[in-house]
Design a protein around this motif. Structure first.
Motif, PDB file in Angstrom:
ATOM      1  N   CYS A 166      40.253  39.444  51.091  1.00  0.00           N
ATOM      2  CA  CYS A 166      41.686  39.158  50.968  1.00  0.00           C
ATOM      3  C   CYS A 166      41.946  37.658  51.009  1.00  0.00           C
ATOM      4  O   CYS A 166      42.786  37.137  50.269  1.00  0.00           O
ATOM      5  N   ASN A 169      41.067  35.579  47.786  1.00  0.00           N
ATOM      6  CA  ASN A 169      42.094  35.658  46.744  1.00  0.00           C
ATOM      7  C   ASN A 169      43.094  34.516  46.901  1.00  0.00           C
ATOM      8  O   ASN A 169      43.451  33.840  45.925  1.00  0.00           O
ATOM      9  N   TYR A 172      41.758  31.003  45.891  1.00  0.00           N
ATOM     10  CA  TYR A 172      41.764  30.682  44.466  1.00  0.00           C
ATOM     11  C   TYR A 172      43.166  30.642  43.862  1.00  0.00           C
ATOM     12  O   TYR A 172      43.330  30.187  42.730  1.00  0.00           O
ATOM     13  N   TYR A 188      34.326  36.621  44.012  1.00  0.00           N
ATOM     14  CA  TYR A 188      35.740  36.894  43.740  1.00  0.00           C
ATOM     15  C   TYR A 188      35.895  37.704  42.454  1.00  0.00           C
ATOM     16  O   TYR A 188      36.679  38.653  42.395  1.00  0.00           O
ATOM     17  N   GLU A 189      35.124  37.355  41.438  1.00  0.00           N
ATOM     18  CA  GLU A 189      35.191  38.106  40.180  1.00  0.00           C
ATOM     19  C   GLU A 189      34.703  39.540  40.375  1.00  0.00           C
ATOM     20  O   GLU A 189      35.267  40.477  39.793  1.00  0.00           O
ATOM     21  N   LYS A 192      37.457  41.518  41.942  1.00  0.00           N
ATOM     22  CA  LYS A 192      38.553  41.814  41.009  1.00  0.00           C
ATOM     23  C   LYS A 192      38.194  42.915  40.016  1.00  0.00           C
ATOM     24  O   LYS A 192      39.078  43.448  39.340  1.00  0.00           O
ATOM     25  N   TYR A 197      41.061  46.754  44.812  1.00  0.00           N
ATOM     26  CA  TYR A 197      41.293  45.340  45.128  1.00  0.00           C
ATOM     27  C   TYR A 197      42.355  44.754  44.206  1.00  0.00           C
ATOM     28  O   TYR A 197      43.242  44.018  44.651  1.00  0.00           O
ATOM     29  N   ARG A 198      42.263  45.074  42.934  1.00  0.00           N
ATOM     30  CA  ARG A 198      43.263  44.561  41.991  1.00  0.00           C
ATOM     31  C   ARG A 198      44.657  45.043  42.373  1.00  0.00           C
ATOM     32  O   ARG A 198      45.622  44.275  42.343  1.00  0.00           O
ATOM     33  N   ALA A 202      44.756  41.420  44.535  1.00  0.00           N
ATOM     34  CA  ALA A 202      44.813  40.406  43.485  1.00  0.00           C
ATOM     35  C   ALA A 202      46.114  40.411  42.692  1.00  0.00           C
ATOM     36  O   ALA A 202      46.518  39.373  42.157  1.00  0.00           O
ATOM     37  N   SER A 203      46.783  41.551  42.602  1.00  0.00           N
ATOM     38  CA  SER A 203      48.001  41.628  41.787  1.00  0.00           C
ATOM     39  C   SER A 203      49.271  41.325  42.570  1.00  0.00           C
ATOM     40  O   SER A 203      50.359  41.287  41.985  1.00  0.00           O
TER      41      SER A 203
END
Length: 207
Positions: A166, A169, A172, A188-189, A192, A197-198, A202-203
């Motif tokens: 968390c 995210n 970045y 991190y990629e 995602k 997670y997205r 991330a969203s």
């Protein structure tokens, strides 16, 4: 049904929601705290005297503190890989959860509050710069850990990845001078790529 009280933009709520989604746990979440308020009512304080989020209700079980809730979910609804079957594996994951809380969370909070929740004219940019330097040095420790394997404690994600995942995210998304950490960026990629997670990390817009 499991209930989580707390707004989706809270990083601590994100920990719990991401974990629950990975474990396939159905959750009823209510927007509490921040712009929604509701965390200072007698009813809420009766559940969580700190007036913070998240708070979990699981039948008669009421818990607060996000790392504790993550551990509870993994123990009651989870299993490998999120919760190791051996004490050493569980201890290693908990070590990184606690490391995040005591070491990484403080400088990251300074940066976040300065850039997201403080009026431009009131920002302490020197404090933010100092905190970014501290955080950068700590992220180098994560970079070194990721030299060993793809996730924090091994080849698959565990609860030890939840707080750090968390926080990375935000690292970045925030406007900071980031050192080149290729393994951290790749981590991190990888995170995602995970639908849970997205959706829950991330969203979500920082606020």
């Amino acid at each position: 049904m499991l209930k989580i009280l707390g707004r989706s933009s809270s990083i601590n709520v994100q920990k719990v929601m991401w974990c629950a989604a990975e474990l396939g746990v159905e959750v009823e979440r209510a927007d509490i705290g921040g712009k929604y308020g509701g965390n200072d009512t007698p009813e809420y304080l009766g559940l969580n005297p700190n007036g913070l989020v998240p708070t979990m209700e699981d039948g008669e079980v009421v818990l607060w503190e996000s790392n504790t809730i993550v551990r509870y979910l993994a123990e009651t609804r989870g299993g490998p890989p999120w919760l190791a079957t051996d004490a050493a594996g569980r201890g290693l994951a908990s070590q990184w959860m606690d490391w995040y809380l005591t070491r990484m969370h403080p400088p990251m909070t300074v940066i976040f509050w300065g850039q997201v929740r403080t009026a431009p004219g009131d920002r302490d940019r020197e404090a933010e710069k100092k905190a970014a330097g501290q955080a950068g040095r700590l992220w180098r420790l994560v970079e070194a850990q990721l030299e060993k394997h793809d996730f924090i404690t091994g080849g698959e994600p565990t609860i030890g990845d939840i707080p750090i995942g968390c926080s990375v995210n935000r690292w970045y998304l925030l406007d900071v001078d980031r050192p080149a950490l290729p393994r951290l960026a790749a981590y991190y990629e990888r995170l995602k790529e995970r639908p849970a997670y997205r959706e829950h990390v991330a969203s979500i817009t920082m606020e």
